[in-house]
Design an enzyme around this catalytic site. Sequence first.
Site, PDB file in Angstrom:
ATOM      1  CG  ASP A  45      -0.358  -0.077   2.449  1.00  0.00           C
ATOM      2  OD1 ASP A  45       0.821  -0.721   2.575  1.00  0.00           O
ATOM      3  OD2 ASP A  45      -0.659   0.784   3.372  1.00  0.00           O
TER       4      ASP A  45
ATOM      5  CD  GLU B 281       4.378   0.784   6.949  1.00  0.00           C
ATOM      6  OE1 GLU B 281       5.186   0.939   7.992  1.00  0.00           O
ATOM      7  OE2 GLU B 281       3.875   1.631   6.177  1.00  0.00           O
TER       8      GLU B 281
HETATM    9 ZN    ZN Z   1       6.572   2.371   3.932  1.00  0.00          ZN
END
Ligand code: ZN
Length: 409
Positions: free
Chosen positions: A88, A153
């Site tokens: 992401d 993340e």
């Molecule tokens: Zn990162």
Amino acid sequence: MSKEKRQIDAQTKVEDEAVSNFREYLRIPSVQPDVNYDSCVTFLKDQAKRLGLSFRVYHVTPRKPIVILTWEGMQPMLPSVLLNSHMDVVPVFPEKWTHPPFSAYKDENGRIYARGSQDMKCVGIQYLEAVHRLRNAGIRLHRTVHISFVPDEEIGGKEGMKKFVHTSEFMELNVGFALDEGMANPTEEFLLFYGERCIWHMHIHCPGSPGHGSLLLPDTAGEKIRVIIDRFMDFRQSELAKLANDPTLDLGDVTTVNLTCLKGGVQSNVVPPELVVVFDIRLAPTVDHDEFEHMVQQWCTEAGPGITVEFEQKCSKVEVTQLDHTNPWWLAFKAACDELKIKLKPQIFPAATDSRYIREVGLPALGFSPMNYTPVLLHDHDEFLSEDVFLKGIEIYEKIIPAIANIPK
Ligand code: ZN
């Protein structure tokens, strides 16, 4: 050469396959919030096929895939190496970008513009390409290498790596050591992160006597919150001074405090029954958590009766990865870097990455994104990475991966 001519050259020159793959991956808009990871999974599945690696997808949370490509070692019973990256990327403000953020436009200087070019799609592709080249050269490694691509993340990894490290599937990977993301650096040195600070988000509730705004009531919320803010800001100032007075310290070595929210009040002429102040605190790895909390409690007592502390987030202490002779993974990593004559600058990561979850379960992990001579543009507009730096990074992993995956038992 004219700018136009160079532009044409940059577009027509035969591009390294790794760069083309990188740009293709960058064009997948895996942007927060509510990421659809399907295109990433399809892309990675194709990569696995191309490289001849085994391919698995785990789901610790529906619609949030954890993709693992595996290169089995000659001694698969030995603890493996995990090469981690997240799929992401953070949101963009397209109007602030010189080139569309999901176009992966390459300019005449070889700069590839895209969200995720530094953070951290570059690293994912560099792992893959390095493994591809090693395999093509007929090399086999002792230990198994897992290349993981994880979701979310950028929103804290709660439904990604944080959960994954506690699953039986993760246990089965038998990870001994992990590499994860680092950060770009404008100078010659490469940043190397061996620990992270701990995040505490504290809400301090200051109650007080409510009443008419024309009075001078005792015990008001405003008087209390002013003392609390003073204490936190004095502490902030002392950390700032520490950093300013010691050139060996980096941001990750000190505790940062920022006032992020103020809540309370109903109307201009009403003294409120409560005011709340919120602080974002990042505790340096050297801080004793109990002592710090005690200090805050002390400030609350000094500020007046009834003040309570609420934790929105209170990360427990995570031990840093040792950079000494007790850690053979580090010794191998360092030896490979020495051989390449690259300069490492070990630091504590100022923010948080998925490495903390890996370290939390007792595994050593290093944060390393091989980007020197590169401005720090993660989460910024016009994030870019130069083709040359990207390609150099692959060569670096071509040395590092065999070094760590060939550590004897
Ligand atoms: Zn990162």
